[in-house]
Design a protein around this motif. Structure first.
Motif, PDB file in Angstrom:
ATOM      1  N   ASN A  62     -21.466 108.092 124.933  1.00 27.67           N
ATOM      2  CA  ASN A  62     -20.902 109.713 125.487  1.00 27.67           C
ATOM      3  C   ASN A  62     -20.828 108.389 127.775  1.00 27.67           C
ATOM      4  O   ASN A  62     -19.911 108.383 126.965  1.00 27.67           O
ATOM      5  CB  ASN A  62     -22.868 110.117 125.884  1.00 27.67           C
ATOM      6  CG  ASN A  62     -23.071 111.574 126.949  1.00 27.67           C
ATOM      7  OD1 ASN A  62     -21.982 111.906 127.183  1.00 27.67           O
ATOM      8  ND2 ASN A  62     -23.622 111.414 127.209  1.00 27.67           N
ATOM      9  N   ASP A  63     -21.674 108.658 128.759  1.00 26.92           N
ATOM     10  CA  ASP A  63     -21.106 108.493 129.188  1.00 26.92           C
ATOM     11  C   ASP A  63     -20.432 107.265 129.885  1.00 26.92           C
ATOM     12  O   ASP A  63     -19.555 106.304 130.579  1.00 26.92           O
ATOM     13  CB  ASP A  63     -22.426 108.873 130.476  1.00 26.92           C
ATOM     14  CG  ASP A  63     -22.022 110.236 131.201  1.00 26.92           C
ATOM     15  OD1 ASP A  63     -21.441 111.256 130.698  1.00 26.92           O
ATOM     16  OD2 ASP A  63     -23.481 110.453 131.310  1.00 26.92           O
ATOM     17  N   LEU A  64     -21.296 106.036 128.836  1.00 28.26           N
ATOM     18  CA  LEU A  64     -20.695 104.492 129.064  1.00 28.26           C
ATOM     19  C   LEU A  64     -19.461 104.041 127.684  1.00 28.26           C
ATOM     20  O   LEU A  64     -19.381 103.407 127.490  1.00 28.26           O
ATOM     21  CB  LEU A  64     -22.045 104.207 128.331  1.00 28.26           C
ATOM     22  CG  LEU A  64     -22.999 103.929 128.771  1.00 28.26           C
ATOM     23  CD1 LEU A  64     -24.423 103.085 128.316  1.00 28.26           C
ATOM     24  CD2 LEU A  64     -23.252 103.309 130.480  1.00 28.26           C
ATOM     25  N   ALA A  65     -19.020 105.174 127.909  1.00 25.66           N
ATOM     26  CA  ALA A  65     -18.139 105.283 126.770  1.00 25.66           C
ATOM     27  C   ALA A  65     -16.787 104.124 126.569  1.00 25.66           C
ATOM     28  O   ALA A  65     -16.171 103.799 126.612  1.00 25.66           O
ATOM     29  CB  ALA A  65     -17.548 106.457 126.211  1.00 25.66           C
ATOM     30  N   ASP A  66     -16.705 104.313 127.906  1.00 28.35           N
ATOM     31  CA  ASP A  66     -15.257 103.610 128.135  1.00 28.35           C
ATOM     32  C   ASP A  66     -15.251 102.164 128.878  1.00 28.35           C
ATOM     33  O   ASP A  66     -14.919 101.054 129.375  1.00 28.35           O
ATOM     34  CB  ASP A  66     -14.399 104.555 130.020  1.00 28.35           C
ATOM     35  CG  ASP A  66     -16.017 104.958 131.236  1.00 28.35           C
ATOM     36  OD1 ASP A  66     -16.322 104.461 130.650  1.00 28.35           O
ATOM     37  OD2 ASP A  66     -16.108 104.281 131.985  1.00 28.35           O
ATOM     38  N   PRO A  79     -12.704 100.400 124.258  1.00 29.58           N
ATOM     39  CA  PRO A  79     -12.242 100.200 122.453  1.00 29.58           C
ATOM     40  C   PRO A  79     -13.153  98.831 122.918  1.00 29.58           C
ATOM     41  O   PRO A  79     -12.747  97.518 122.851  1.00 29.58           O
ATOM     42  CB  PRO A  79     -10.656  99.749 123.143  1.00 29.58           C
ATOM     43  CG  PRO A  79     -10.478 100.370 123.632  1.00 29.58           C
ATOM     44  CD  PRO A  79     -11.065 100.939 124.824  1.00 29.58           C
ATOM     45  N   TYR A  80     -14.219  99.065 121.199  1.00 24.65           N
ATOM     46  CA  TYR A  80     -14.368  97.523 121.089  1.00 24.65           C
ATOM     47  C   TYR A  80     -13.557  96.434 121.049  1.00 24.65           C
ATOM     48  O   TYR A  80     -14.014  95.138 121.162  1.00 24.65           O
ATOM     49  CB  TYR A  80     -15.964  98.055 120.096  1.00 24.65           C
ATOM     50  CG  TYR A  80     -16.470  97.574 119.615  1.00 24.65           C
ATOM     51  CD1 TYR A  80     -18.088  97.178 120.576  1.00 24.65           C
ATOM     52  CD2 TYR A  80     -16.385  96.100 118.629  1.00 24.65           C
ATOM     53  CE1 TYR A  80     -19.100  97.324 120.235  1.00 24.65           C
ATOM     54  CE2 TYR A  80     -18.239  95.729 118.536  1.00 24.65           C
ATOM     55  CZ  TYR A  80     -18.781  95.902 118.736  1.00 24.65           C
ATOM     56  OH  TYR A  80     -20.030  94.997 119.371  1.00 24.65           O
ATOM     57  N   SER A  81     -12.334  96.503 120.143  1.00 21.68           N
ATOM     58  CA  SER A  81     -11.601  95.385 119.738  1.00 21.68           C
ATOM     59  C   SER A  81     -11.419  95.018 121.373  1.00 21.68           C
ATOM     60  O   SER A  81     -11.231  93.918 121.249  1.00 21.68           O
ATOM     61  CB  SER A  81     -10.613  95.645 119.105  1.00 21.68           C
ATOM     62  OG  SER A  81      -9.881  97.261 120.374  1.00 21.68           O
ATOM     63  N   ASP A  82     -11.458  95.352 122.488  1.00 20.69           N
ATOM     64  CA  ASP A  82     -10.375  94.897 123.321  1.00 20.69           C
ATOM     65  C   ASP A  82     -11.883  94.121 124.102  1.00 20.69           C
ATOM     66  O   ASP A  82     -12.493  92.970 124.333  1.00 20.69           O
ATOM     67  CB  ASP A  82     -10.862  96.090 124.284  1.00 20.69           C
ATOM     68  CG  ASP A  82      -9.395  96.435 124.966  1.00 20.69           C
ATOM     69  OD1 ASP A  82      -8.583  96.404 123.358  1.00 20.69           O
ATOM     70  OD2 ASP A  82      -8.975  97.848 125.339  1.00 20.69           O
ATOM     71  N   LEU A 106     -22.780  99.804 117.347  1.00 19.79           N
ATOM     72  CA  LEU A 106     -21.965 100.026 118.285  1.00 19.79           C
ATOM     73  C   LEU A 106     -20.956  99.771 117.819  1.00 19.79           C
ATOM     74  O   LEU A 106     -19.675 100.923 118.155  1.00 19.79           O
ATOM     75  CB  LEU A 106     -22.423  98.755 119.228  1.00 19.79           C
ATOM     76  CG  LEU A 106     -23.011  98.726 119.955  1.00 19.79           C
ATOM     77  CD1 LEU A 106     -23.068  98.043 121.502  1.00 19.79           C
ATOM     78  CD2 LEU A 106     -22.536 100.762 121.473  1.00 19.79           C
ATOM     79  N   MET A 107     -20.510  99.047 116.766  1.00 22.28           N
ATOM     80  CA  MET A 107     -19.449  98.871 115.927  1.00 22.28           C
ATOM     81  C   MET A 107     -18.497  99.811 114.821  1.00 22.28           C
ATOM     82  O   MET A 107     -17.360 100.361 115.483  1.00 22.28           O
ATOM     83  CB  MET A 107     -18.605  97.534 115.074  1.00 22.28           C
ATOM     84  CG  MET A 107     -19.632  96.238 115.749  1.00 22.28           C
ATOM     85  SD  MET A 107     -19.924  94.703 114.062  1.00 22.28           S
ATOM     86  CE  MET A 107     -18.349  94.717 113.102  1.00 22.28           C
ATOM     87  N   LEU A 108     -19.648 100.817 114.433  1.00 16.30           N
ATOM     88  CA  LEU A 108     -19.600 101.954 113.866  1.00 16.30           C
ATOM     89  C   LEU A 108     -18.914 103.402 114.844  1.00 16.30           C
ATOM     90  O   LEU A 108     -17.642 103.830 114.406  1.00 16.30           O
ATOM     91  CB  LEU A 108     -20.696 102.395 112.659  1.00 16.30           C
ATOM     92  CG  LEU A 108     -20.641 100.893 111.896  1.00 16.30           C
ATOM     93  CD1 LEU A 108     -22.123 101.856 111.153  1.00 16.30           C
ATOM     94  CD2 LEU A 108     -19.436 101.130 110.782  1.00 16.30           C
ATOM     95  N   GLY A 109     -19.375 103.001 116.057  1.00 17.28           N
ATOM     96  CA  GLY A 109     -19.727 104.108 117.295  1.00 17.28           C
ATOM     97  C   GLY A 109     -18.182 103.439 117.337  1.00 17.28           C
ATOM     98  O   GLY A 109     -16.919 105.170 117.921  1.00 17.28           O
ATOM     99  N   SER A 110     -17.042 102.641 116.712  1.00 17.33           N
ATOM    100  CA  SER A 110     -16.051 102.866 117.629  1.00 17.33           C
ATOM    101  C   SER A 110     -14.709 104.181 116.635  1.00 17.33           C
ATOM    102  O   SER A 110     -13.589 104.783 117.007  1.00 17.33           O
ATOM    103  CB  SER A 110     -15.198 102.238 117.084  1.00 17.33           C
ATOM    104  OG  SER A 110     -15.560 100.288 117.573  1.00 17.33           O
ATOM    105  N   ILE A 111     -15.071 104.586 115.721  1.00 13.86           N
ATOM    106  CA  ILE A 111     -15.009 105.742 115.033  1.00 13.86           C
ATOM    107  C   ILE A 111     -14.606 107.118 116.065  1.00 13.86           C
ATOM    108  O   ILE A 111     -13.715 108.106 116.056  1.00 13.86           O
ATOM    109  CB  ILE A 111     -15.921 105.970 113.821  1.00 13.86           C
ATOM    110  CG1 ILE A 111     -15.721 105.498 113.039  1.00 13.86           C
ATOM    111  CG2 ILE A 111     -15.005 107.325 112.984  1.00 13.86           C
ATOM    112  CD1 ILE A 111     -16.365 104.899 111.424  1.00 13.86           C
ATOM    113  N   CYS A 112     -16.184 106.977 116.127  1.00 12.94           N
ATOM    114  CA  CYS A 112     -16.207 108.172 117.720  1.00 12.94           C
ATOM    115  C   CYS A 112     -17.249 108.084 119.128  1.00 12.94           C
ATOM    116  O   CYS A 112     -17.784 108.474 118.776  1.00 12.94           O
ATOM    117  CB  CYS A 112     -16.790 109.134 116.829  1.00 12.94           C
ATOM    118  SG  CYS A 112     -16.972 111.009 118.612  1.00 12.94           S
TER     119      CYS A 112
END
Length: 483
Positions: free
Chosen positions: A304-308, A312-315, A292-298
């Motif tokens: 996918n549908d859960l991106a929002d 942003p992982y930082s938030d 999930l941390m590395l997923g911040s890149i893309c």
């Protein structure tokens, strides 16, 4: 200085073919050493990464009869005894004295009309007034005792549980299901769900017999007299409880801590757990968090549908760091914190109820009422009274320190896949969200997931109808899968 001889020349340093050859050999040897060291370092890092994140450990063997009581008592009473919840006169008199002292104390007003600094003082006053003048102890005790309560001694501790069987079972199968609560909740979370689960419904040829225990050390279940009682030990105790009741095989539902305990049951007793339903569908392994941390890149590539909901992982990390201070306190000095909370009923209520308000919707801390008016205050106080009446807040907090102390084993179990059929229900505002492919690393037999457009972390308490519907849908899918 003597004169130079005729024809003599000053000796200059010159690069002969031999010198160049030696230098090249030396440089080549240095490169070989550097390359070897880099290769070794990379090999060590890869091995560490593989060993930490990728390898599937062997399933550990556990003693299934660890004694958690005060002594090894060979004459353990294994009977199942009826139990009643009591709000005694002495307890109420103690509360009245505490309330009078708290009423006279100088109150500190909140800085703003929000709950960003903690529960707003106006909200505390509203809650305090409701407890003092509107909470009817006798009526609430009668309401809580409408369900059948029992106790039985398992591995040295008296374990409390609710057991409700369906009344109308004509033409339907009765399936046992174990409901596991979390912290700071209790069996109170399931009161609105239980009638829904034990009532037959159209298009389903089964109904549930519900067993809802208080986790060891929580409210009406005794805590351990020695260290070591963490979530996987609770999984063993509750499996033994189900066998004591007479169920060798059963379904499990869990949320929050109940998810972890239920997940361990599915891992350790995969031949006995027929299906696992979770309202906190998460994979606790390090690989899941790293992904999930590395997923911040893309984000879309990962979530996918859960991106929002994840990025942003930082938030999300900022929110977690700001709101997880209680975890550090509870995992380091639970007994000290427990003394403070047990000394003040209002303090205990604020500490517990704040978690319900904040984790139901993070935006509640910016609201004037902190989200309190979206709940039935009497229902919230029922849960608080269960902790206060039993003096169990300290023993419940100890679980967090036990989890940290036994983290290596907790992490090991999180990396062992379970073949048990699994279903996850995600709510809009839950603390942690993970996509299905990450869940399948732990639950390869993930039959399905449901995504709600609202709701928060304590889904069983907040959305009993939706959770009950989802359990029926999940178990129906489990049964179809078996066929």
């Amino acid at each position: 200085m003597p004169p130079k001889k005729k024809g003599s020349k000053a000796k200059d340093v010159k690069e002969t073919p031999k010198n160049v050859s030696n230098e090249k050999t030396s440089n080549f040897s240095g490169c070989k050493i550097a390359s070897a060291l880099i290769t070794l370092a990379l090999a060590v890092l890869f091995y560490k990464f593989y060993n930490t994140y990728l390898i599937t450990p062997e399933l550990p063997k556990f003693d299934l009869d660890v004694w958690w009581g005060p002594s090894n008592n060979a004459s353990q009473d294994k009977s199942i005894r009826p139990f009643k919840i009591l709000f005694t006169d002495s307890m109420q008199e103690n509360l009245r004295r505490k309330f009078e002292a708290e009423r006279r104390a100088t109150a500190t007003k909140s800085l703003e009309e929000t709950s960003r600094f903690g529960m707003n003082s106006d909200v505390v006053g509203q809650l305090f007034a409701h407890w003092r003048f509107k909470y009817k102890y006798g009526r609430r005790a009668s309401e809580l005792n409408k369900l059948n309560h029992y106790k039985t001694n398992v591995q040295g501790m008296d374990i409390h549980f609710i057991r409700v069987k369906p009344e109308n079972t004509k033409n339907v199968k009765v399936l046992p299901i174990l409901l596991l609560h979390g912290w700071p909740s209790s069996v109170r979370d399931f009161y609105d769900m239980i009638p829904l689960l034990t009532t037959p419904r159209p298009n389903y040829d089964f109904v549930f017999e519900v067993i809802a225990p208080s986790l060891p050390g929580f409210t009406y279940s005794q805590g351990s007299r020695k260290p070591g009682l963490t979530t996987y030990q609770m999984a063993i105790i509750l499996r033994n409880l189900m066998e004591r009741i007479g169920h060798k095989q059963f379904y499990v539902h869990g949320g929050d801590v109940g998810h972890i305990v239920g997940s361990h049951m599915a891992t350790l007793f995969r031949d006995q757990v027929l299906g696992f339903h979770s309202t906190t569908p998460i994979n606790l392994s390090k690989l899941a968090h790293l992904t999930l941390m590395l997923g911040s890149i893309c984000p879309k590539c990962v979530a996918n549908d859960l991106a929002d909901k994840i990025y942003p992982y930082s938030d999300k990390l900022k929110f977690y760091l700001e709101e997880s201070g209680y975890l550090h306190l509870q995992s380091t000095k639970p007994d000290t914190l427990g003394i403070v909370l047990q000394d003040s009923p209002l303090g205990l209520a604020v500490y517990i109820i704040e978690k319900y308000l904040l984790f139901t919707n993070p935006a509640n801390k910016y609201a004037q009422d902190g989200g309190l008016n979206s709940f039935n205050q009497t229902d919230l106080l029922d849960n608080v009274l269960m902790y206060w009446n039993t003096g169990s807040i300290t023993s419940s907090l100890r679980l967090f320190k036990e989890f940290v102390n036994n983290y290596e084993m907790e992490e090991t179990l999180s990396r062992i896949p379970t073949s048990v059929a699994t279903w996850g229900l995600r709510t809009k505002n839950d603390i942690i969200q993970q996509p299905d492919f990450i869940l399948r690393w732990k639950y390869p037999n993930l039959i399905g997931t449901t995504n709600l457009d609202d709701g928060g972390h304590f889904a069983a308490f907040e959305k009993p109808a939706e959770v009950s519907d989802d359990i029926f849908k999940a178990v129906k899918s489990f049964l179809v899968k078996i066929k």
